[in-house]
Design a protein around this motif. Structure first.
Motif, PDB file in Angstrom:
ATOM      1  N   TYR A   6     -33.404   3.682  26.101  1.00 56.66           N
ATOM      2  CA  TYR A   6     -34.312   2.914  25.419  1.00 56.66           C
ATOM      3  C   TYR A   6     -34.799   3.784  24.174  1.00 56.66           C
ATOM      4  CZ  TYR A   6     -34.231   0.282  29.353  1.00 56.66           C
ATOM      5  OH  TYR A   6     -34.264  -0.674  30.543  1.00 56.66           O
ATOM      6  N   VAL A   7     -35.228   5.103  24.501  1.00 57.45           N
ATOM      7  CA  VAL A   7     -35.724   5.815  23.307  1.00 57.45           C
ATOM      8  C   VAL A   7     -35.022   7.248  22.843  1.00 57.45           C
ATOM      9  CG1 VAL A   7     -38.159   5.450  23.924  1.00 57.45           C
ATOM     10  CG2 VAL A   7     -37.127   7.265  24.733  1.00 57.45           C
ATOM     11  N   GLY A   8     -33.907   7.543  23.557  1.00 54.04           N
ATOM     12  CA  GLY A   8     -33.005   8.623  23.329  1.00 54.04           C
ATOM     13  C   GLY A   8     -33.922   9.849  23.850  1.00 54.04           C
ATOM     14  N   LYS A   9     -33.228  11.107  23.536  1.00 52.74           N
ATOM     15  CA  LYS A   9     -34.156  12.348  23.994  1.00 52.74           C
ATOM     16  C   LYS A   9     -35.373  12.742  23.169  1.00 52.74           C
ATOM     17  CE  LYS A   9     -30.052  13.863  26.539  1.00 52.74           C
ATOM     18  NZ  LYS A   9     -29.124  14.905  26.703  1.00 52.74           N
ATOM     19  N   GLU A  10     -35.768  12.051  22.137  1.00 53.88           N
ATOM     20  CA  GLU A  10     -36.870  12.373  21.414  1.00 53.88           C
ATOM     21  C   GLU A  10     -37.847  11.299  21.398  1.00 53.88           C
ATOM     22  OE1 GLU A  10     -39.721  13.960  19.578  1.00 53.88           O
ATOM     23  OE2 GLU A  10     -37.957  15.191  19.746  1.00 53.88           O
ATOM     24  N   LEU A  11     -39.032  11.441  22.204  1.00 50.88           N
ATOM     25  CA  LEU A  11     -39.939  10.413  22.386  1.00 50.88           C
ATOM     26  C   LEU A  11     -40.766   9.946  20.992  1.00 50.88           C
ATOM     27  CD1 LEU A  11     -41.511  11.305  25.574  1.00 50.88           C
ATOM     28  CD2 LEU A  11     -39.605   9.540  25.252  1.00 50.88           C
ATOM     29  N   LEU A  13     -39.480  10.110  17.706  1.00 54.14           N
ATOM     30  CA  LEU A  13     -38.596   9.559  16.841  1.00 54.14           C
ATOM     31  C   LEU A  13     -37.343   9.110  17.664  1.00 54.14           C
ATOM     32  CD1 LEU A  13     -38.447  12.335  14.131  1.00 54.14           C
ATOM     33  CD2 LEU A  13     -39.652  10.285  14.035  1.00 54.14           C
ATOM     34  N   PRO A  14     -37.456   7.843  18.185  1.00 50.72           N
ATOM     35  CA  PRO A  14     -36.557   7.101  19.138  1.00 50.72           C
ATOM     36  C   PRO A  14     -35.231   6.899  18.395  1.00 50.72           C
ATOM     37  CG  PRO A  14     -38.300   5.549  18.777  1.00 50.72           C
ATOM     38  CD  PRO A  14     -38.738   6.798  17.994  1.00 50.72           C
ATOM     39  N   THR A  15     -34.154   6.985  19.244  1.00 55.12           N
ATOM     40  CA  THR A  15     -32.954   6.794  18.690  1.00 55.12           C
ATOM     41  C   THR A  15     -31.994   6.243  19.485  1.00 55.12           C
ATOM     42  OG1 THR A  15     -31.965   8.836  19.940  1.00 55.12           O
ATOM     43  CG2 THR A  15     -32.655   9.201  17.659  1.00 55.12           C
ATOM     44  N   GLY A  16     -32.752   5.714  20.702  1.00 55.68           N
ATOM     45  CA  GLY A  16     -31.918   4.645  21.664  1.00 55.68           C
ATOM     46  C   GLY A  16     -32.005   3.171  21.205  1.00 55.68           C
ATOM     47  N   THR A  17     -32.200   2.317  21.979  1.00 53.27           N
ATOM     48  CA  THR A  17     -32.169   0.661  21.914  1.00 53.27           C
ATOM     49  C   THR A  17     -33.453   0.420  21.246  1.00 53.27           C
ATOM     50  OG1 THR A  17     -32.824   0.352  24.184  1.00 53.27           O
ATOM     51  CG2 THR A  17     -30.476   0.221  23.333  1.00 53.27           C
ATOM     52  N   LEU A  18     -34.465   1.259  21.335  1.00 54.10           N
ATOM     53  CA  LEU A  18     -35.720   0.764  20.658  1.00 54.10           C
ATOM     54  C   LEU A  18     -36.053   1.414  19.420  1.00 54.10           C
ATOM     55  CD1 LEU A  18     -38.174   1.159  23.886  1.00 54.10           C
ATOM     56  CD2 LEU A  18     -37.371  -0.815  22.978  1.00 54.10           C
TER      57      LEU A  18
END
Length: 93
Positions: A6-11, A13-18
């Motif tokens: 959802y957020v990637g590995k960086e909370l 600055l999200p890089t995932g689906t959010l």
């Protein structure tokens, strides 16, 4: 972990689906008691947290001096005091 989807590995600055998800415009709709807290040296900076506080009607804000992201570990007595004061204000309403 599934969180990374959802957020990637960086909370912060999200890089995932959010990555494009933004609820900030809806903060004014929050209708429950809210206490925003942060540390003086927090990655979630005092200015940004204070900005969110200003968007939630009736919310409260407290910045823990000398702390980073974990004031509940760094200054547990002060953290407990602030949380307790907020709790009792809410309970008495």
């Amino acid at each position: 972990p599934k969180l990374y989807l959802y957020v990637g590995k960086e909370l912060v600055l999200p890089t995932g689906t959010l990555v494009g998800y933004d609820r900030v415009p809806h903060l004014g709709d929050v209708a429950v008691p809210v206490l925003f807290t942060c540390g003086e040296f927090d990655e979630a900076t005092p200015d940004s947290v204070y900005g969110f506080h200003q968007k939630v009607p009736g919310s409260e804000y407290f910045m823990f001096e000398g702390c980073s992201h974990c004031p509940y570990f760094e200054d547990p007595k002060k953290y407990q005091l602030i949380l307790s004061q907020f709790y009792w204000k809410v309970v008495k309403k």
